[in-house]
Motif scaffolding. Structure first.
Motif, PDB file in Angstrom:
ATOM      1  N   LYS A  46       0.945  -1.288  -0.204  1.00  0.00           N
ATOM      2  CA  LYS A  46      -0.024   0.119   0.424  1.00  0.00           C
ATOM      3  C   LYS A  46       1.176   1.189  -0.045  1.00  0.00           C
ATOM      4  O   LYS A  46       1.985   1.971   1.047  1.00  0.00           O
ATOM      5  N   VAL A  47       0.707   1.985  -1.083  1.00  0.00           N
ATOM      6  CA  VAL A  47       1.443   3.044  -1.363  1.00  0.00           C
ATOM      7  C   VAL A  47       0.653   4.245  -1.135  1.00  0.00           C
ATOM      8  O   VAL A  47      -0.357   4.303  -1.782  1.00  0.00           O
ATOM      9  N   THR A  48       0.941   5.631  -0.464  1.00  0.00           N
ATOM     10  CA  THR A  48       0.070   6.539   0.059  1.00  0.00           C
ATOM     11  C   THR A  48       1.079   7.962  -0.009  1.00  0.00           C
ATOM     12  O   THR A  48       1.997   8.177   0.779  1.00  0.00           O
ATOM     13  N   THR A  49       0.470   9.038  -0.230  1.00  0.00           N
ATOM     14  CA  THR A  49       0.868  10.654  -0.337  1.00  0.00           C
ATOM     15  C   THR A  49      -0.370  10.988  -0.056  1.00  0.00           C
ATOM     16  O   THR A  49      -1.776  10.899   0.156  1.00  0.00           O
ATOM     17  N   ILE A  50       0.067  12.647   0.180  1.00  0.00           N
ATOM     18  CA  ILE A  50      -1.064  13.086   0.466  1.00  0.00           C
ATOM     19  C   ILE A  50      -1.088  14.393  -0.116  1.00  0.00           C
ATOM     20  O   ILE A  50       0.077  15.279  -0.197  1.00  0.00           O
ATOM     21  N   ILE A  51      -2.106  15.075  -0.161  1.00  0.00           N
ATOM     22  CA  ILE A  51      -2.175  16.635  -1.205  1.00  0.00           C
ATOM     23  C   ILE A  51      -2.612  17.515  -0.350  1.00  0.00           C
ATOM     24  O   ILE A  51      -3.872  16.930   0.352  1.00  0.00           O
ATOM     25  N   GLU A  52      -2.137  19.058   0.278  1.00  0.00           N
ATOM     26  CA  GLU A  52      -2.642  19.568   0.749  1.00  0.00           C
ATOM     27  C   GLU A  52      -3.389  20.703  -0.096  1.00  0.00           C
ATOM     28  O   GLU A  52      -2.044  21.521  -0.839  1.00  0.00           O
ATOM     29  N   SER A  73     -11.533  23.305  -3.659  1.00  0.00           N
ATOM     30  CA  SER A  73     -12.314  21.940  -2.354  1.00  0.00           C
ATOM     31  C   SER A  73     -11.863  21.101  -2.423  1.00  0.00           C
ATOM     32  O   SER A  73     -11.567  20.489  -3.099  1.00  0.00           O
ATOM     33  N   PRO A  74     -11.597  19.795  -1.215  1.00  0.00           N
ATOM     34  CA  PRO A  74     -11.286  18.811  -1.691  1.00  0.00           C
ATOM     35  C   PRO A  74     -11.961  17.586  -1.797  1.00  0.00           C
ATOM     36  O   PRO A  74     -11.882  16.202  -2.222  1.00  0.00           O
ATOM     37  N   GLU A  75     -13.504  17.874  -1.514  1.00  0.00           N
ATOM     38  CA  GLU A  75     -14.883  17.451  -2.119  1.00  0.00           C
ATOM     39  C   GLU A  75     -14.352  17.240  -3.909  1.00  0.00           C
ATOM     40  O   GLU A  75     -14.845  16.551  -3.883  1.00  0.00           O
ATOM     41  N   SER A  76     -14.560  18.452  -4.214  1.00  0.00           N
ATOM     42  CA  SER A  76     -14.829  17.968  -5.482  1.00  0.00           C
ATOM     43  C   SER A  76     -13.146  17.439  -6.092  1.00  0.00           C
ATOM     44  O   SER A  76     -14.023  16.574  -7.231  1.00  0.00           O
ATOM     45  N   LEU A  77     -11.611  17.632  -5.532  1.00  0.00           N
ATOM     46  CA  LEU A  77     -10.895  17.201  -6.123  1.00  0.00           C
ATOM     47  C   LEU A  77     -11.471  15.844  -5.852  1.00  0.00           C
ATOM     48  O   LEU A  77     -11.404  14.617  -6.941  1.00  0.00           O
ATOM     49  N   LYS A  78     -11.724  14.609  -5.099  1.00  0.00           N
ATOM     50  CA  LYS A  78     -12.046  13.169  -4.515  1.00  0.00           C
ATOM     51  C   LYS A  78     -12.832  13.225  -5.395  1.00  0.00           C
ATOM     52  O   LYS A  78     -13.103  12.315  -6.055  1.00  0.00           O
ATOM     53  N   LEU A 104      -7.502   3.541  -7.250  1.00  0.00           N
ATOM     54  CA  LEU A 104      -6.870   4.389  -6.136  1.00  0.00           C
ATOM     55  C   LEU A 104      -7.936   4.748  -5.221  1.00  0.00           C
ATOM     56  O   LEU A 104      -9.479   4.592  -5.814  1.00  0.00           O
ATOM     57  N   LYS A 105      -6.895   5.248  -4.370  1.00  0.00           N
ATOM     58  CA  LYS A 105      -8.776   5.622  -3.185  1.00  0.00           C
ATOM     59  C   LYS A 105      -8.005   6.219  -2.605  1.00  0.00           C
ATOM     60  O   LYS A 105      -6.686   6.581  -2.571  1.00  0.00           O
ATOM     61  N   VAL A 106      -9.746   8.042  -2.139  1.00  0.00           N
ATOM     62  CA  VAL A 106      -8.998   8.677  -2.091  1.00  0.00           C
ATOM     63  C   VAL A 106      -9.978   8.839  -0.140  1.00  0.00           C
ATOM     64  O   VAL A 106     -11.174   8.852  -0.509  1.00  0.00           O
ATOM     65  N   ASP A 107      -9.317   9.878   0.321  1.00  0.00           N
ATOM     66  CA  ASP A 107      -9.757   9.488   1.789  1.00  0.00           C
ATOM     67  C   ASP A 107      -9.448  11.233   1.940  1.00  0.00           C
ATOM     68  O   ASP A 107      -9.392  11.955   1.876  1.00  0.00           O
ATOM     69  N   ILE A 108     -10.924  11.756   3.235  1.00  0.00           N
ATOM     70  CA  ILE A 108     -10.065  12.741   3.771  1.00  0.00           C
ATOM     71  C   ILE A 108     -10.228  12.619   4.858  1.00  0.00           C
ATOM     72  O   ILE A 108     -11.451  13.101   5.933  1.00  0.00           O
ATOM     73  N   PRO A 109      -9.401  13.282   5.753  1.00  0.00           N
ATOM     74  CA  PRO A 109      -9.090  12.662   7.201  1.00  0.00           C
ATOM     75  C   PRO A 109     -10.565  13.867   8.386  1.00  0.00           C
ATOM     76  O   PRO A 109     -10.167  15.462   7.379  1.00  0.00           O
ATOM     77  N   LYS A 110     -10.846  13.124   8.439  1.00  0.00           N
ATOM     78  CA  LYS A 110     -12.098  14.613   9.578  1.00  0.00           C
ATOM     79  C   LYS A 110     -11.091  15.412  10.487  1.00  0.00           C
ATOM     80  O   LYS A 110     -10.625  15.780  10.756  1.00  0.00           O
ATOM     81  N   GLY A 111     -11.543  16.657   9.888  1.00  0.00           N
ATOM     82  CA  GLY A 111     -11.736  17.607  10.919  1.00  0.00           C
ATOM     83  C   GLY A 111     -10.427  18.789   9.205  1.00  0.00           C
ATOM     84  O   GLY A 111      -9.586  19.666   9.996  1.00  0.00           O
ATOM     85  N   THR A 112      -9.962  18.182   8.307  1.00  0.00           N
ATOM     86  CA  THR A 112      -8.959  18.611   7.754  1.00  0.00           C
ATOM     87  C   THR A 112      -9.076  18.881   5.943  1.00  0.00           C
ATOM     88  O   THR A 112     -10.860  18.706   6.166  1.00  0.00           O
ATOM     89  N   SER A 113      -8.277  19.430   5.226  1.00  0.00           N
ATOM     90  CA  SER A 113      -8.753  19.846   4.002  1.00  0.00           C
ATOM     91  C   SER A 113      -7.880  19.053   3.198  1.00  0.00           C
ATOM     92  O   SER A 113      -7.245  19.298   2.084  1.00  0.00           O
ATOM     93  N   LEU A 114      -7.550  18.177   3.857  1.00  0.00           N
ATOM     94  CA  LEU A 114      -6.207  17.214   3.200  1.00  0.00           C
ATOM     95  C   LEU A 114      -7.114  16.150   1.846  1.00  0.00           C
ATOM     96  O   LEU A 114      -8.196  16.009   2.507  1.00  0.00           O
ATOM     97  N   LEU A 115      -6.240  15.299   1.534  1.00  0.00           N
ATOM     98  CA  LEU A 115      -6.543  14.668   0.469  1.00  0.00           C
ATOM     99  C   LEU A 115      -5.686  13.465   0.730  1.00  0.00           C
ATOM    100  O   LEU A 115      -4.278  13.464   0.321  1.00  0.00           O
ATOM    101  N   THR A 116      -6.135  11.724   1.073  1.00  0.00           N
ATOM    102  CA  THR A 116      -4.880  10.628   1.074  1.00  0.00           C
ATOM    103  C   THR A 116      -5.312  10.361  -0.264  1.00  0.00           C
ATOM    104  O   THR A 116      -6.377   9.490   0.239  1.00  0.00           O
ATOM    105  N   LEU A 117      -4.154  10.083  -0.463  1.00  0.00           N
ATOM    106  CA  LEU A 117      -4.368   9.289  -1.825  1.00  0.00           C
ATOM    107  C   LEU A 117      -3.707   7.686  -1.943  1.00  0.00           C
ATOM    108  O   LEU A 117      -2.440   7.609  -1.129  1.00  0.00           O
TER     109      LEU A 117
END
Length: 222
Positions: A46-52, A73-78, A104-117
């Motif tokens: 599992k390889v992960t990266t983060i976009i802010e 918007s992180p939701e729009s990017l997701k 590809l899996k995309v998550d938005i950690p709660k309370g943040t504007s980050l995208l975890t890919l």
């Protein structure tokens, strides 16, 4: 009742004793099968990266930062990423067939504007390349909106500077008009005093001086 329980327990132990070889052999067989299956399965990494996404501050009338607004918007990017907007370009760039392209899996950690890919793949090098290419595809989209925000902010600054300069020019003009009006009033008041002091002067002249002075003072007050 106690005696019956003891008899039943002894019977169970006797059954286990007679069947112990069967139980042991069955356990060994299933253990070997599980080991064999696990050895034949490929390892999954599992390889992960983060976009802010970029942010810009929101200030109040006093210039104090009271909040931040994300440029994209992180939701729009997701939604865009999960919708496969970049998949075809990534497959073409890395020469990956659709059948072997991982999900590809995309998550938005709660309370943040980050995208975890993240990507799960038996080929970690390929997974890293996919995420790098995805990041390179997403970055210009975010950067374009950041640049647009910068241009709009600079335009607002320029408009504010022009408005400020216009106010300064108006203020300068008003000051010049005030000075000119005061300069005009001063000799009029002097002439009126002379006319009032001279008994032979015409009352109409005094009235004209007074009206002229009053008109200039009204203009000065405005």
């Amino acid at each position: 009742m106690v005696e019956n329980d003891e008899i039943q327990l002894i019977d169970i132990l006797r059954i286990f004793s007679r069947r112990k070889m069967l139980i042991i052999s069955t356990t060994i067989v299933f253990t070997l099968i599980a080991v064999g299956v696990s050895l034949t399965l490929p390892k999954v990494y599992k390889v992960t990266t983060i976009i802010e996404p970029g942010k810009r501050p929101i200030s109040d009338a006093n210039g104090q930062v009271i909040d931040e607004k994300v440029v994209e918007s992180p939701e729009s990017l997701k939604v865009t990423i999960l919708g496969g907007a970049y998949d075809e370009a990534i497959r073409a760039k890395l020469n990956i067939s659709p059948s072997s392209y991982p999900t590809l899996k995309v998550d938005i950690p709660k309370g943040t504007s980050l995208l975890t890919l993240s990507v799960e793949s038996a080929d970690p090098a390929q997974a890293v390349s996919i995420l790098k290419e995805l990041t390179s595809q997403v970055t210009p989209v975010i950067q374009e909106k950041v640049d647009r925000e910068v241009r709009q902010t600079r335009n607002r600054i320029k408009l504010a500077e022009l408005a400020h300069q216009s106010d300064l020019d108006k203020l300068k003009l008003v000051k010049e008009q005030i000075a000119a009006t005061e300069t005009t009033i001063l000799p009029l008041e002097t002439d009126r005093k002379k006319a009032m002091a001279d008994r032979q002067s015409d009352a109409m002249a005094v009235l004209l001086y007074s009206n002229e002075i009053q008109n200039h003072r009204m203009y000065l007050n405005q």
